[in-house]
Design an enzyme around this catalytic site. Structure first.
Site, PDB file in Angstrom:
ATOM      1  N   ASN A 139       0.832  -1.199   0.000  1.00 44.26           N
ATOM      2  CA  ASN A 139       0.000   0.000   0.000  1.00 44.26           C
ATOM      3  C   ASN A 139       0.872   1.257   0.000  1.00 44.26           C
ATOM      4  O   ASN A 139       1.686   1.423  -0.899  1.00 44.26           O
ATOM      5  CB  ASN A 139      -1.079  -0.017   1.083  1.00 44.26           C
ATOM      6  CG  ASN A 139      -0.592  -0.198   2.493  1.00 44.26           C
ATOM      7  OD1 ASN A 139      -0.106  -1.260   2.872  1.00 44.26           O
ATOM      8  ND2 ASN A 139      -0.710   0.843   3.320  1.00 44.26           N
ATOM      9  N   ASP A 140       0.774   2.153   0.953  1.00 45.40           N
ATOM     10  CA  ASP A 140       1.301   3.516   0.875  1.00 45.40           C
ATOM     11  C   ASP A 140       2.760   3.612   0.434  1.00 45.40           C
ATOM     12  O   ASP A 140       3.618   2.868   0.930  1.00 45.40           O
ATOM     13  CB  ASP A 140       1.220   4.198   2.243  1.00 45.40           C
ATOM     14  CG  ASP A 140      -0.157   4.186   2.850  1.00 45.40           C
ATOM     15  OD1 ASP A 140      -1.084   3.651   2.232  1.00 45.40           O
ATOM     16  OD2 ASP A 140      -0.306   4.715   3.959  1.00 45.40           O
TER      17      ASP A 140
ATOM     18  N   GLU B  73      -5.099  11.129   7.222  1.00 44.75           N
ATOM     19  CA  GLU B  73      -3.893  10.310   7.130  1.00 44.75           C
ATOM     20  C   GLU B  73      -2.895  10.929   6.142  1.00 44.75           C
ATOM     21  O   GLU B  73      -3.244  11.786   5.332  1.00 44.75           O
ATOM     22  CB  GLU B  73      -4.252   8.901   6.638  1.00 44.75           C
ATOM     23  CG  GLU B  73      -5.212   8.153   7.538  1.00 44.75           C
ATOM     24  CD  GLU B  73      -5.454   6.737   7.083  1.00 44.75           C
ATOM     25  OE1 GLU B  73      -5.079   5.816   7.830  1.00 44.75           O
ATOM     26  OE2 GLU B  73      -6.010   6.541   5.981  1.00 44.75           O
TER      27      GLU B  73
END
Length: 443
Positions: free
Chosen positions: A23-24, A200
């Site tokens: 992910n990120d 976030e």
């Protein structure tokens, strides 16, 4: 559990690990002759789990070499995940600032931690972690994703958070004389109630005298995918006020774009952005051996206070074979399609289909409105945007990833659609198009 997948890499030129979950993007930087990109990774399953920091490096932002994991969840304070963060070079060392995640019996704890490296490959966590152990008093335990940067005098970090009133907020910290001496300054920005319970992956930067803040809201009302999206705010943040009156601007109009992070490229003097080519709640539905990728690098441009996100110019170096497209033709599933309307108001239709997957992807422009629609075994989606004039479209295809750039990044659509194998393409209307086969970029 992994689903059998015979290919070594699922994607041809997008950053992705050999197997597991991604992910990120994290820790984007230039250090000692190479670009470094880190990312959240669970190497043991194609679902989220205890986060490691995966790592790739490159000399040109095109050809990526996979490195060993930079961070592993192996300490008490990060035993349940080394969550997202960023990088900074200081005193000829590369420092990673990240969030340590620790599950408790009835909740969890998030704290900010540091690791450093002298070569950009092998990292060591500092002995006095966590360097920021607890969030501010008015913040819940949702306290993560530090973005660190330096100006002429000081080193700062913004950290995503949630207020006790369940509103997203961004906390500003300043570093003291040492890395374990951080002072909380204030809130850089606080969300309006409708704009998410948690902000976030904050990113604060300046371009041509204007200051911008990127956040990825969680729990937005009537927006995004399952309440998730990624936006930027432009304003006079100063360092003495909290921004509460703002305008949110969507970064990408697709449904598979989240957690973008930027960095300053000191070689070409520009700001570059990567994002997670995925979305919480959607990527979990995928069942292949390797799940998740990063977007292509995009150059962030400031046009009268509004940001444009253009494809990196060097991407043209991936091109190999070129051909002018006929009204009915075929292309490879790792291609770039360059499309030019005969005039800026021309109506047109482009349809791409995969016989292997029974999937389709379509772009239409009529009455000054662009519409993107796509269908496969997991998706049946239609997206639209009013656009007065269309001068150019660039569509990148990579084994199920689609990135569409309109008018050099004025509008972007990032979507997954299982376009696999040799693809059929049909073009109608007043549109000229050519296709390039793109070579491999990840080793």
């Amino acid at each position: 559990m992994f689903i059998k997948d015979e290919v070594k890499y699922r994607y041809n030129y997008h950053i992705s690990p050999k197997q597991g979950w991604l992910n990120d993007p994290n820790g984007l930087c230039w250090f000692k002759g190479k670009y470094h990109v880190f990312f959240q990774s669970n190497p043991f399953a194609n679902q989220p789990g205890k986060s490691y920091w995966g790592h790739v490096s490159s000399e040109n932002l095109l050809d990526w070499q996979e490195e060993d994991f930079a961070l592993r969840p192996d300490q008490d304070y990060d035993c349940d995940g080394c969550y997202s963060g960023s990088a900074i070079e200081l005193n000829d060392k590369l420092f990673l600032m990240y969030t340590g995640h620790q599950n408790l019996s009835d909740s969890y704890k998030e704290s900010q931690c540091l690791a450093f490296s002298e070569d950009g490959i092998n990292f060591q966590k500092v002995s006095n972690n966590p360097v920021i152990e607890n969030p501010p008093e008015d913040n819940t335990n949702r306290f993560r994703d530090p973005k660190i940067w330096k100006n002429e005098k000081n080193i700062y970090a913004v950290i995503g958070g949630e207020s006790k009133e369940n509103r997203g907020q961004v906390n500003l910290y300043r570093m003291g004389d040492t890395f374990d001496n951080w002072q909380y300054q204030r809130k850089l920005a606080i969300a309006q109630k409708k704009d998410g319970i948690m902000w976030e992956c904050p990113d604060y930067f300046e371009i041509e005298g204007d200051t911008f803040l990127i956040v990825s809201p969680k729990g937005m009302q009537d927006a995004g995918i399952n309440g998730f999206t990624s936006v930027y705010l432009q304003g006079d943040f100063g360092f003495n006020q909290t921004l509460e009156d703002y305008e949110l601007n969507l970064i990408d109009l697709g449904q598979d774009f989240y957690a973008p992070q930027t960095f300053w490229d000191p070689i070409e003097k520009r700001r570059i952005m990567f994002a997670w080519f995925g979305m919480p709640g959607l990527q979990e539905q995928e069942l292949k051996k390797q799940v998740g990728a990063l977007t292509l690098p995009r150059v962030v441009k400031n046009k009268n206070g509004k940001l444009l996100f253009a494809p990196l110019p060097e991407l043209q170096q991936l091109r190999t074979d070129e051909k002018a497209l006929l009204p009915s033709d075929t292309i490879e599933d790792y291609s770039e399609i360059m499309m030019t309307p005969l005039n800026r108001h021309s109506n047109f239709l482009v349809r791409i289909t995969s016989k292997i997957e029974g999937s389709s992807y379509q772009i239409s422009y009529q009455d000054q409105k662009i519409e993107i629609s796509f269908f496969d075994s997991l998706r049946n989606v239609r997206q639209s945007q009013k656009i007065d004039k269309v001068s150019e479209l660039r569509l990148f295809l990579d084994s199920g990833l689609t990135e569409l750039f309109i008018n050099d990044g004025q509008h972007t659509f990032t979507n997954k659609c299982e376009l696999i194998g040799t693809l059929a393409i049909e073009i109608s209307g007043q549109l000229q198009a050519k296709a390039y086969t793109l070579r491999k970029g990840i080793q």
